[in-house]
Scaffold this motif. Structure first.
Motif, PDB file in Angstrom:
ATOM      1  N   ALA A  25       0.856  -1.011  -0.271  1.00  0.00           N
ATOM      2  CA  ALA A  25      -0.304  -0.306   0.160  1.00  0.00           C
ATOM      3  C   ALA A  25       0.839   1.183  -0.163  1.00  0.00           C
ATOM      4  CB  ALA A  25      -1.089   0.478   1.593  1.00  0.00           C
ATOM      5  N   ILE A  27       2.831   4.123  -0.547  1.00  0.00           N
ATOM      6  CA  ILE A  27       4.183   4.230  -1.177  1.00  0.00           C
ATOM      7  C   ILE A  27       5.132   3.123  -1.615  1.00  0.00           C
ATOM      8  CG2 ILE A  27       6.792   5.391  -1.318  1.00  0.00           C
ATOM      9  CD1 ILE A  27       5.864   7.459   0.408  1.00  0.00           C
ATOM     10  N   GLY A  28       4.931   2.468  -1.506  1.00  0.00           N
ATOM     11  CA  GLY A  28       5.432   0.502  -0.931  1.00  0.00           C
ATOM     12  C   GLY A  28       4.270   0.585  -3.096  1.00  0.00           C
ATOM     13  N   ASP A  48       0.613  -6.586   6.127  1.00  0.00           N
ATOM     14  CA  ASP A  48      -1.170  -6.766   6.435  1.00  0.00           C
ATOM     15  C   ASP A  48      -1.119  -7.818   4.787  1.00  0.00           C
ATOM     16  OD1 ASP A  48      -3.552  -6.646   4.388  1.00  0.00           O
ATOM     17  OD2 ASP A  48      -3.203  -4.536   6.275  1.00  0.00           O
ATOM     18  N   VAL A  73       8.614  -6.880   8.975  1.00  0.00           N
ATOM     19  CA  VAL A  73      10.669  -6.207   8.426  1.00  0.00           C
ATOM     20  C   VAL A  73      10.830  -6.267  10.022  1.00  0.00           C
ATOM     21  CG1 VAL A  73      10.032  -6.361   6.146  1.00  0.00           C
ATOM     22  CG2 VAL A  73      10.229  -3.988   7.494  1.00  0.00           C
ATOM     23  N   ASN A  99      10.988   0.155   2.016  1.00  0.00           N
ATOM     24  CA  ASN A  99      10.231   1.270   1.928  1.00  0.00           C
ATOM     25  C   ASN A  99       9.880   1.588   3.292  1.00  0.00           C
ATOM     26  OD1 ASN A  99       7.867   3.316   0.593  1.00  0.00           O
ATOM     27  ND2 ASN A  99       6.863   0.775   1.480  1.00  0.00           N
ATOM     28  N   GLY A 101       8.120   2.311   7.039  1.00  0.00           N
ATOM     29  CA  GLY A 101       8.512   3.498   8.705  1.00  0.00           C
ATOM     30  C   GLY A 101       7.082   3.753   8.415  1.00  0.00           C
ATOM     31  N   ASN A 124      11.469   2.250  12.080  1.00  0.00           N
ATOM     32  CA  ASN A 124      12.415   3.236  10.648  1.00  0.00           C
ATOM     33  C   ASN A 124      13.610   2.972  10.209  1.00  0.00           C
ATOM     34  OD1 ASN A 124      10.244   5.874   9.808  1.00  0.00           O
ATOM     35  ND2 ASN A 124      10.264   5.675  12.503  1.00  0.00           N
ATOM     36  N   ASP A 196       7.765  13.659   1.305  1.00  0.00           N
ATOM     37  CA  ASP A 196       7.138  14.450   2.508  1.00  0.00           C
ATOM     38  C   ASP A 196       6.003  14.646   0.948  1.00  0.00           C
ATOM     39  OD1 ASP A 196       6.141  16.102   3.351  1.00  0.00           O
ATOM     40  OD2 ASP A 196       7.625  17.843   2.681  1.00  0.00           O
ATOM     41  N   LEU A 197       4.552  15.096   0.984  1.00  0.00           N
ATOM     42  CA  LEU A 197       3.063  15.559   0.997  1.00  0.00           C
ATOM     43  C   LEU A 197       2.827  14.668   0.732  1.00  0.00           C
ATOM     44  CD1 LEU A 197       4.624  18.827  -0.063  1.00  0.00           C
ATOM     45  CD2 LEU A 197       3.178  18.794   2.387  1.00  0.00           C
ATOM     46  N   THR A 198       2.737  13.420   0.176  1.00  0.00           N
ATOM     47  CA  THR A 198       2.483  11.964  -0.859  1.00  0.00           C
ATOM     48  C   THR A 198       0.890  11.360  -0.013  1.00  0.00           C
ATOM     49  OG1 THR A 198       4.212  11.520  -1.325  1.00  0.00           O
ATOM     50  CG2 THR A 198       2.951  10.255  -1.966  1.00  0.00           C
ATOM     51  N   THR A 200      -1.060   8.616   0.777  1.00  0.00           N
ATOM     52  CA  THR A 200      -1.019   7.253   1.651  1.00  0.00           C
ATOM     53  C   THR A 200      -2.021   7.011   2.872  1.00  0.00           C
ATOM     54  OG1 THR A 200       0.545   7.701   2.896  1.00  0.00           O
ATOM     55  CG2 THR A 200       1.578   7.275   0.576  1.00  0.00           C
ATOM     56  N   GLN A 202      -1.298   6.338   5.434  1.00  0.00           N
ATOM     57  CA  GLN A 202      -0.386   6.681   6.451  1.00  0.00           C
ATOM     58  C   GLN A 202      -1.034   8.000   6.640  1.00  0.00           C
ATOM     59  OE1 GLN A 202       3.749   7.568   8.386  1.00  0.00           O
ATOM     60  NE2 GLN A 202       3.743   5.388   6.776  1.00  0.00           N
TER      61      GLN A 202
HETATM   62  N1  LIG Z   1       3.617   9.500   2.749  1.00  0.00           N
HETATM   63  C1  LIG Z   1       4.331  10.768   2.842  1.00  0.00           C
HETATM   64  O1  LIG Z   1       4.200  11.876   2.528  1.00  0.00           O
HETATM   65  C2  LIG Z   1       5.597  10.358   3.714  1.00  0.00           C
HETATM   66  C3  LIG Z   1       6.042  11.466   4.391  1.00  0.00           C
HETATM   67  C4  LIG Z   1       7.936  11.454   4.472  1.00  0.00           C
HETATM   68  C5  LIG Z   1       8.349   9.789   5.103  1.00  0.00           C
HETATM   69  N2  LIG Z   1       7.355   9.124   3.701  1.00  0.00           N
HETATM   70  C6  LIG Z   1       8.084   7.275   4.069  1.00  0.00           C
HETATM   71  O2  LIG Z   1       7.689   6.429   3.024  1.00  0.00           O
HETATM   72  C7  LIG Z   1       7.711   4.917   3.084  1.00  0.00           C
HETATM   73  C8  LIG Z   1       5.744   5.097   3.194  1.00  0.00           C
HETATM   74  O3  LIG Z   1       4.704   5.548   3.335  1.00  0.00           O
HETATM   75  P1  LIG Z   1       3.580   5.898   3.387  1.00  0.00           P
HETATM   76  O4  LIG Z   1       3.190   7.012   3.516  1.00  0.00           O
HETATM   77  O5  LIG Z   1       3.460   5.215   2.114  1.00  0.00           O
HETATM   78  O6  LIG Z   1       2.918   4.256   4.383  1.00  0.00           O
HETATM   79  P2  LIG Z   1       1.499   3.466   4.775  1.00  0.00           P
HETATM   80  O7  LIG Z   1       1.640   3.348   6.048  1.00  0.00           O
HETATM   81  O8  LIG Z   1       0.647   4.555   3.986  1.00  0.00           O
HETATM   82  O9  LIG Z   1       2.581   2.273   4.095  1.00  0.00           O
HETATM   83  C9  LIG Z   1       3.430   1.490   4.055  1.00  0.00           C
HETATM   84  C10 LIG Z   1       2.720  -0.314   3.791  1.00  0.00           C
HETATM   85  O10 LIG Z   1       4.286  -0.909   4.683  1.00  0.00           O
HETATM   86  C11 LIG Z   1       3.166  -2.349   5.481  1.00  0.00           C
HETATM   87  N3  LIG Z   1       3.600  -2.314   6.880  1.00  0.00           N
HETATM   88  C12 LIG Z   1       3.912  -0.788   8.001  1.00  0.00           C
HETATM   89  N4  LIG Z   1       4.744  -1.322   8.799  1.00  0.00           N
HETATM   90  C13 LIG Z   1       5.140  -3.389   8.027  1.00  0.00           C
HETATM   91  C14 LIG Z   1       5.968  -3.578   9.191  1.00  0.00           C
HETATM   92  N5  LIG Z   1       6.599  -3.948  10.087  1.00  0.00           N
HETATM   93  N6  LIG Z   1       6.211  -4.570   8.392  1.00  0.00           N
HETATM   94  C15 LIG Z   1       5.956  -5.472   6.651  1.00  0.00           C
HETATM   95  N7  LIG Z   1       5.407  -4.040   5.715  1.00  0.00           N
HETATM   96  C16 LIG Z   1       4.878  -3.267   6.840  1.00  0.00           C
HETATM   97  C17 LIG Z   1       1.752  -1.192   5.847  1.00  0.00           C
HETATM   98  O11 LIG Z   1       0.743  -2.450   6.144  1.00  0.00           O
HETATM   99  C18 LIG Z   1       1.505  -0.276   4.568  1.00  0.00           C
HETATM  100  O12 LIG Z   1       1.266  -1.641   3.410  1.00  0.00           O
HETATM  101  C19 LIG Z   1       7.566   5.033   5.087  1.00  0.00           C
HETATM  102  O13 LIG Z   1       9.170   4.993   5.454  1.00  0.00           O
HETATM  103  C20 LIG Z   1       7.290   6.610   5.536  1.00  0.00           C
HETATM  104  O14 LIG Z   1       8.086   7.047   7.040  1.00  0.00           O
HETATM  105  C21 LIG Z   1       6.504   8.684   3.982  1.00  0.00           C
END
Ligand SMILES: NC(=O)c1ccc[n+]([C@@H]2O[C@H](COP(=O)([O-])OP(=O)(O)OC[C@H]3O[C@@H](n4cnc5c(N)ncnc54)[C@H](O)[C@@H]3O)[C@@H](O)[C@H]2O)c1
Length: 280
Positions: A25, A27-28, A48, A73, A99, A101, A124, A196-198, A200, A202
């Motif tokens: 889900a 970004i991943g 998940d 992970v 990915n 975090g 993280n 940033d600013l994406t 999702t 989360q």
């Molecule tokens: N969305 C943003 O704007 C943003 C901003 C800064 C950094 N990030 C970074 O980008 C990355 C992805 O963020 P996102 O917003 O897509 O997150 P998200 O929570 O929407 O998606 C994360 C995915 O990882 C899975 N996951 C969570 N914990 C897990 C684990 N322990 N083992 C395996 N899978 C696991 C979740 O089920 C989910 O499918 C992260 O490292 C986050 O810190 C995102």
């Protein structure tokens, strides 16, 4: 003279084996789908099961190859099983995307406690070490690999909401740089992106915004809009592929310009940038 042959970039990851943590889900998910459409066999390493299966089904429906692997992970045993299985089934891993975090519940340092720090560390940073350590040997054996860590723009600028999160994301970026030097001569590149600013699961950037407030994106983001997982995935694809073969050790802000604009604010009234937004 150095020749510059014409290259076909239609499928950038043809025959590559790629592991994407949290690939079900956000970004991943975007990275997994894009990798699938570029010819990779994608291992969706996801906590998940439903998200993992959905992403695999999407990739297969588009004619790609993908497998779901349910894994937390943060857990060393589970990561080791994942690495053993992937190498046993596919013989190698060419691309690893760390990915996963989460900022969890951001809190000021003075009100936080060691349990919070440890939870932030596990989600993280620790898994970046576990996954990289588990997959590095097969990359070294084949003298080929690209590792991409998804950190955050908060590891590149001050993050007032939670200094521990900011420090751990900065740690991911510096680990990226240091490891790149260690393994560069072994055919492995290591880079990072700092989103940033994406939008999702989360981070819901549209939550609670009125139609009027949605128009403020021109103030909030230098590119004038919220980002999508695909905006991140395209950069990660570049770093995963041979197109970036001379790039290693870097963390690229993938933030719609927020880091570049740090300290400056777009004033819609004055139609210019200001560094004191509320002054008349
Ligand atoms: N969305 C943003 O704007 C943003 C901003 C800064 C950094 N990030 C970074 O980008 C990355 C992805 O963020 P996102 O917003 O897509 O997150 P998200 O929570 O929407 O998606 C994360 C995915 O990882 C899975 N996951 C969570 N914990 C897990 C684990 N322990 N083992 C395996 N899978 C696991 C979740 O089920 C989910 O499918 C992260 O490292 C986050 O810190 C995102």
């Amino acid at each position: 003279m150095i020749e510059s042959p014409i290259r076909n970039y239609a499928a950038l990851l043809e025959d590559k084996i790629a592991v994407v943590s949290g690939g079900g889900a956000g970004i991943g998910g975007g990275i997994s789908r894009l990798f699938g459409s570029h010819g990779a066999t994608v291992i969706v390493a996801e906590i998940d099961p439903e998200r993992a299966e959905l992403t695999v089904a999407d990739i297969e429906a588009a004619g790609g190859r993908a497998l779901a692997h349910v894994v937390d992970v943060r857990e060393r045993d589970q990561v080791d099983v994942l690495a053993e299985r992937v190498v046993a089934d596919h013989g190698r891993v060419d691309v690893l995307v760390n990915n996963v975090g989460d900022y969890l519940k951001a809190m000021p340092f003075g009100r936080s406690d060691p349990d919070h720090w440890e939870a932030l560390y596990a989600i993280n940073f620790k898994h970046v070490l576990l996954m990289t350590h588990a997959f590095l040997p097969t990359m070294i054996e084949h003298h080929e690999g690209s590792i991409i860590n998804v950190s955050s723009v908060e590891g590149m600028r001050g993050y007032p909401a939670d200094p521990v999160y900011g420090a751990l994301k900065a740690g991911v970026n510096h680990f990226t740089t240091c490891l790149a030097l260690e393994v560069g001569r072994r055919g492995i590149r290591v880079n990072a992106v700092g989103p940033d600013l994406t939008q999702t699961p989360q981070v819901d950037y549209h939550a609670g915004l009125s139609e009027e407030q949605e128009k403020l994106w021109e103030v909030w983001a230098p590119v004038g809009r919220v980002g999508a997982p695909d905006d991140q995935a395209d950069v990660v694809l570049f770093l995963a592929s041979d197109q970036s073969r001379f790039v290693t050790g870097h963390a690229i802000p993938t933030d719609g310009g927020s880091l570049a604009g740090g300290g400056w604010y777009w004033s819609p009234d004055r139609r210019r940038w200001v560094n004191r937004p509320l002054t008349p």
